[in-house]
Every structure is written in C-alpha cells, then in structure tokens.
Design a protein around this motif. Structure first.
Motif, PDB file in Angstrom:
ATOM      1  N   HIS A 100       0.842  -1.195   0.000  1.00 31.42           N
ATOM      2  CA  HIS A 100       0.000   0.000   0.000  1.00 31.42           C
ATOM      3  C   HIS A 100       0.878   1.245   0.000  1.00 31.42           C
ATOM      4  CE1 HIS A 100      -3.035   2.947   1.306  1.00 31.42           C
ATOM      5  NE2 HIS A 100      -3.911   2.095   0.785  1.00 31.42           N
ATOM      6  N   TYR A 113      -5.654  -6.711  -1.706  1.00 29.74           N
ATOM      7  CA  TYR A 113      -5.152  -6.825  -3.065  1.00 29.74           C
ATOM      8  C   TYR A 113      -5.244  -8.273  -3.520  1.00 29.74           C
ATOM      9  CZ  TYR A 113      -3.169  -2.159  -2.417  1.00 29.74           C
ATOM     10  OH  TYR A 113      -3.006  -0.811  -2.180  1.00 29.74           O
ATOM     11  N   GLU A 132      -8.170 -12.278  -2.286  1.00 27.93           N
ATOM     12  CA  GLU A 132      -7.873 -10.960  -1.734  1.00 27.93           C
ATOM     13  C   GLU A 132      -7.093 -11.121  -0.432  1.00 27.93           C
ATOM     14  OE1 GLU A 132      -8.746  -8.008  -3.116  1.00 27.93           O
ATOM     15  OE2 GLU A 132      -9.709  -8.966  -4.834  1.00 27.93           O
ATOM     16  N   PRO A 135      -2.246  -6.040   2.151  1.00 26.06           N
ATOM     17  CA  PRO A 135      -1.103  -5.535   1.377  1.00 26.06           C
ATOM     18  C   PRO A 135       0.235  -5.878   2.031  1.00 26.06           C
ATOM     19  CG  PRO A 135      -2.208  -3.745   2.528  1.00 26.06           C
ATOM     20  CD  PRO A 135      -3.073  -4.948   2.703  1.00 26.06           C
TER      21      PRO A 135
END
Length: 216
Positions: A100, A113, A132, A135
C-alpha cells in the motif's frame, strides 16, 4: 458647524411581508361539499383518490412484510446451502502481494489486493487461484481461503448482517413499488377524467355557441 459630516443613520426598517392566506380546510375538500359547480367527475375523482390512498396504506406495509419475509427465507436458505458446500482451507502465496502507498494508515488496514495462491482442494489435488489478501504479504505467507465443493475459490457464506441488509433492501423496494404504483394510478385516472371533462365542455360549447353567435 458648517461642513460637519452628519453621523451615519441606520437604514430604515423594512416591514416583514404579511403571511399569505392559509387555505381553509373546507377549500381542500371542495370535491366532497355540495355546490352548484361540482361535477360528477369531481365526486368520482374524490372517491378514487380516497380509495387509492386507503389501498396504498394497506398494500404497502403488507407488500413490505411479505416480500421481506420471502427474501429473508431465501437468503437464509442460501446461506445454509453455502455453509454446507464451502469450507476454509489454508493457502500459500506464490507471489508477493502489492504494498500500500501508505503503510500503517487506516486505509492500508482496510485495503485488500488480489494475489495468486496455491491450496489443496477437497479432492486432495493441489490447485492455484487468486484471492484478496492484506497488502505487503510476502511469498510463502499462509492465508485462509473459502473453497466450494468443486475446489474453486469462492466468497464466504452469507453472514447474518448481509441477510438482514438484503432483506431490508427488498422490503423497501416493495414498499416504494406499491407507493409509486398508487401515484401512477392516481395520475392516470386524473388524466382520464380531465380528458372526459374536456370532451364534455366541447360538447356543451357546441350546443351553446350557435345561440351566442346568432345575430338578432
């Protein structure tokens, strides 16, 4: 003294506007009162308006609760089926997750992410997929993924909060649908009665105009 500058005076007070006349309650219900100008269509429009209001007051809550109950049963059954056909399995990242731009920020804590992972399916076969993740996770990190009975990564079963939210959404849509239907019916009937009145006025003028235009 000559040339003395007079003191500034406050601007004149502007009188407040008087409030407009408030319609008398009897004027709002003129279609219900007997008067020589009331037509049969006016009385019909009043009864139809009253009927539509009562119908909406009864049908809107009934539709809201009926549709809401059906939606709740549907989503609860869906959640139970998903819970039976899905389970969580450990998966290993095969590539570093993106970082991030603002590590440690509140936004970074909520951001997720897509990253490739490897996991073992219900049949014992090694599989790959994308899920998902937080980060900045490095390659080799272990995360939990939801897998269906065919070994595909999928969403978790519906939660109680999601069931309530979707149920409330359908209930509100049902309520608004009944209200909009009532408003549409009121506008349509008003338009029909208006055209009927215009036709009656045209017919009455067709009978009256020759007598007005007749020369002595």
């Amino acid at each position: 003294m000559a040339g003395e500058i007079p003191q500034a005076q406050p601007p004149p007070a502007v009188p407040e506007p008087e409030p407009g006349p408030v319609p008398h309650p009897y004027l709002l219900l003129w279609r219900w009162r007997r008067n020589p100008l009331r037509r049969s269509s006016d009385r019909l429009a009043a009864w139809m308006s009253l009927g539509l209001v009562l119908a909406v007051l009864v049908a809107a809550p009934a539709a809201m609760f009926g549709v809401g109950d059906s939606a709740y049963r549907h989503y609860r059954s869906t959640a139970e089926d998903e819970a039976r056909g899905r389970d969580q399995r450990p998966a290993v990242l095969t590539h570093d997750a993106p970082r991030h731009p603002e590590p440690g920020s509140e936004e970074a804590k909520k951001a997720r992410y897509a990253a490739p992972v490897r996991f073992t399916g219900p049949d014992g076969v090694s599989r790959t997929g994308t899920t998902e993740v937080e980060p900045g996770l490095p390659t080799g990190s272990t995360v939990l993924v939801w897998v269906d009975d065919e070994g595909r990564i999928t969403e978790p079963p519906l939660t109680a909060e999601q069931i309530r939210s979707r149920t409330m959404g359908w209930a509100i849509l049902a309520f608004l649908g009944v209200v909009l239907t009532g408003l549409t019916a009121h506008a349509a009937t008003g338009q029909v009665l208006h055209r009927r009145n215009l036709a009656q006025w045209d017919a009455a003028w067709a009978n009256t105009a020759p007598r007005w235009s007749r020369h002595p």
